[in-house]
Design an enzyme around this catalytic site. Structure first.
Site, PDB file in Angstrom:
ATOM      1  CG  ASP A 197      43.654  45.895  40.856  1.00 55.59           C
ATOM      2  OD1 ASP A 197      43.273  45.118  39.955  1.00 55.59           O
ATOM      3  OD2 ASP A 197      42.960  46.821  41.272  1.00 55.59           O
ATOM      4  CG  HIS A 198      43.159  40.236  38.382  1.00 52.70           C
ATOM      5  ND1 HIS A 198      42.165  40.478  39.296  1.00 52.70           N
ATOM      6  CD2 HIS A 198      42.524  39.941  37.229  1.00 52.70           C
ATOM      7  CE1 HIS A 198      41.000  40.326  38.715  1.00 52.70           C
ATOM      8  NE2 HIS A 198      41.177  39.997  37.450  1.00 52.70           N
ATOM      9  CG  HIS A 260      39.347  44.955  39.657  1.00 50.99           C
ATOM     10  ND1 HIS A 260      40.608  44.671  40.102  1.00 50.99           N
ATOM     11  CD2 HIS A 260      38.604  43.863  39.953  1.00 50.99           C
ATOM     12  CE1 HIS A 260      40.631  43.454  40.641  1.00 50.99           C
ATOM     13  NE2 HIS A 260      39.422  42.950  40.565  1.00 50.99           N
TER      14      HIS A 260
HETATM   15  C1  BG6 Z   1      37.912  39.712  40.939  1.00 51.62           C
HETATM   16  C2  BG6 Z   1      36.566  39.757  41.596  1.00 51.62           C
HETATM   17  O1  BG6 Z   1      38.801  40.561  41.605  1.00 51.62           O
HETATM   18  O2  BG6 Z   1      37.779  40.135  39.582  1.00 51.62           O
HETATM   19  C3  BG6 Z   1      35.595  38.861  40.854  1.00 51.62           C
HETATM   20  O3  BG6 Z   1      36.671  39.335  42.951  1.00 51.62           O
HETATM   21  C4  BG6 Z   1      35.557  39.230  39.392  1.00 51.62           C
HETATM   22  O4  BG6 Z   1      34.296  38.938  41.423  1.00 51.62           O
HETATM   23  C5  BG6 Z   1      36.948  39.301  38.810  1.00 51.62           C
HETATM   24  O5  BG6 Z   1      34.807  38.253  38.721  1.00 51.62           O
HETATM   25  C6  BG6 Z   1      36.925  39.845  37.405  1.00 51.62           C
HETATM   26  O6  BG6 Z   1      38.177  39.683  36.823  1.00 51.62           O
HETATM   27  P1  BG6 Z   1      38.345  39.505  35.246  1.00 51.62           P
HETATM   28  O7  BG6 Z   1      39.822  39.459  35.056  1.00 51.62           O
HETATM   29  O8  BG6 Z   1      37.641  38.244  34.891  1.00 51.62           O
HETATM   30  O9  BG6 Z   1      37.700  40.699  34.635  1.00 51.62           O
END
Ligand code: BG6
Length: 501
Positions: A197-198, A260
């Site tokens: 989960d990034h 997230h």
């Molecule tokens: C991704 C979603 O996991 O996270 C995207 O699929 C979203 O829709 C993105 O834009 C948001 O990531 P960050 O790091 O830009 O907040």
């Protein structure tokens, strides 16, 4: 703001060079590899934590020679990692990058991968350690590991390790996530699976735990006795861009909440773990996920709000009559002693007023008897805001006397800004996660039970929304803070979303 050197304390297991290994990236010609994974490897090497005994094998269906792939890697590093044209780290990486054209559904592909890995393992002395990264469409998340297993590429023996990274989305509901878990567990053991989960790669997200548990002064107030409610906002300014095809089937709820948003909730709400070992941390997160009240269907209509921005239906690859939500707000309740009666309001959406992710902890109002003559709405309760992105930092708001002969209270902020103290580090957010895979630290990855618990939180909302498609879409203007119903959600509880400037 002071910028004096800070004392550092290293967490267990970190600070050493990653294990010798080969990373096989499935989906090597795609966006994720180009924009995030290769730049992250470049940054890791620059930080001197990638070992010399290292190689990358890219696998994709695209016809490309190895030289063409290397040229592409060099180009991508300049484009997305800011690498200079004369760059020794790029040379170092390009010398260790290989490419294999293959169809993920064809068993022959895996025989070829096996032969190639054996050869590269010898050449780069990588000791049989293989990390497989699924940067592919979700349809392959179970199939590729299964076929790797059939080819004898997932078995751990003679001291080497084999690990698999699974990207999101991990399933599309509770049942599909369970099925994916059980399919993976037929080939792999839980400790070989790294569900990424990034959000957990973001420094500020990791800092939530440090902030809470490395400081003695916050934890005593971190509970229902002192906290009125918590607000979590994950707002994006962009729309769906080129991802309409995926997004129109997913929607904001599935795309952002079980992963997230719930990560942010668990880190904010969890009990102190007994150690920073992977399972100690994840056990506490899992307890929170299980403690989040599953909404009875009749409450979904009052505790969950959906929205769609004006113009969404005209985006490429989006159904012109789409009833997919691009915004969601939820009122979550955590049924445990610490958080009983402290609502967690969460909201996320595309095409909102600005890109901003933050966690705001609103403390209870002090008994203002002493300030009877000041209108009560002017006396703001204390608010602690953890700014996750883009301006990473922490703000504590409190009341102070406005200078002058009268006793008047004004709201002021105490600010900590990451960049002021630590400068800015080039980062894609994937560095720490890739590094952790290489040292075998699964703390920042989701366990099977956590993913399933996350889906069971959103399940009733998915069911009710599916049964009753939204009728009034679009219901918010691009560039707004979501639909009016999201404000009503708070208003009903005599609260309001924090005004984000
Ligand atoms: C991704 C979603 O996991 O996270 C995207 O699929 C979203 O829709 C993105 O834009 C948001 O990531 P960050 O790091 O830009 O907040």
């Amino acid at each position: 703001m002071s910028t004096k050197p800070v004392e550092t304390v290293q967490a267990q297991g970190h600070g050493r060079v990653g294990d010798a290994c080969i990373i096989t990236i499935f989906g090597a010609s795609g966006d994720l590899t180009t924009r995030k994974l290769l730049p992250a490897l470049y940054n890791l090497r620059r930080s001197e934590v990638l070992p010399d005994e290292f190689a990358v094998l890219g696998v994709a269906v695209d016809q490309m020679t190895e030289d063409q792939f290397r040229d592409k890697v060099r180009y991508d590093l300049r484009e997305y990692a800011g690498a200079p044209s004369d760059c020794s780290v790029c040379d170092w990486l390009a010398e260790r990058v290989y490419y294999l054209t293959g169809d993920f559904r064809d068993p022959q592909t895996y025989q070829r991968i096996k032969d190639r890995l054996a050869e590269l393992d010898q050449k780069h002395s990588t000791r049989g350690n293989y990390l497989y990264y699924m940067a592919t469409a979700p349809a392959f998340f179970a199939e590729i590991p299964t076929r790797l297993g059939e080819a004898g590429l997932t078995e751990e023996k003679d001291g080497h390790w084999r690990r698999v990274v699974i990207e999101k989305p991990f399933g599309s509901d509770y049942d599909s996530a369970r099925k994916l878990n059980s399919d993976l567990l037929k080939t792999l053991s839980e400790k070989q699976i790294y569900r990424i989960d990034h959000y957990l790669g973001k420094e500020t997200v990791q800092n939530i735990l440090v902030f809470r548990f490395a400081n003695g002064i916050f934890e005593p107030t971190w509970n229902r006795r002192y906290i009125d409610h918590v607000q979590i906002t994950v707002a994006e300014e962009l729309g769906v861009e080129r991802r309409g095809g995926y997004y129109d089937h997913a929607g904001a709820l599935r795309d952002m909440v079980p992963n997230h948003i719930l990560q942010l909730v668990t880190l904010t709400a969890m009990e102190p773990p007994i150690s920073f070992q992977a399972d100690a941390v994840r056990d506490e997160q899992a307890k929170i996920l299980h403690a989040i009240q599953v909404m009875p269907p009749e409450e979904v209509l009052t505790r969950a709000v959906r929205g769609q921005y004006a113009g969404y239906r005209q985006e490429p690859l989006v159904n012109p009559e789409s009833s997919t939500e691009t915004f969601v707000a939820l009122k979550l309740s955590i049924d445990n002693w610490r958080w009983a009666d402290v609502p967690f309001y969460v909201r996320t959406g595309k095409r909102m007023a600005k890109r901003m992710t933050e966690i705001a902890i609103q403390f209870r109002r002090a008994p203002f008897i002493l300030f009877r003559d000041t209108p009560v709405e002017k006396l703001s309760p204390n608010m602690l805001v953890l700014h996750i992105q883009p301006d990473e930092g922490i703000t504590l708001g409190f009341g102070a006397k406005i200078p002058g002969p009268l006793v008047q209270v004004g709201s002021v902020n105490m600010d900590f800004d990451y960049v002021d103290y630590f400068g800015s580090q080039p980062s894609t957010g994937y560095e720490r996660l890739l590094y952790d895979c290489m040292i075998g630290d699964a703390t920042l990855f989701q366990r099977a039970d956590m993913v399933e618990a996350g889906w069971s939180v959103v399940g009733p909302v998915q069911d009710v929304w599916k049964a009753l498609p939204a009728r009034a879409f679009p219901n918010y203007a691009a560039g707004a803070w979501g639909p009016k119903e999201a404000d009503d959600l708070m208003k009903r509880d005599n609260r309001a979303w924090r005004k984000i400037e």
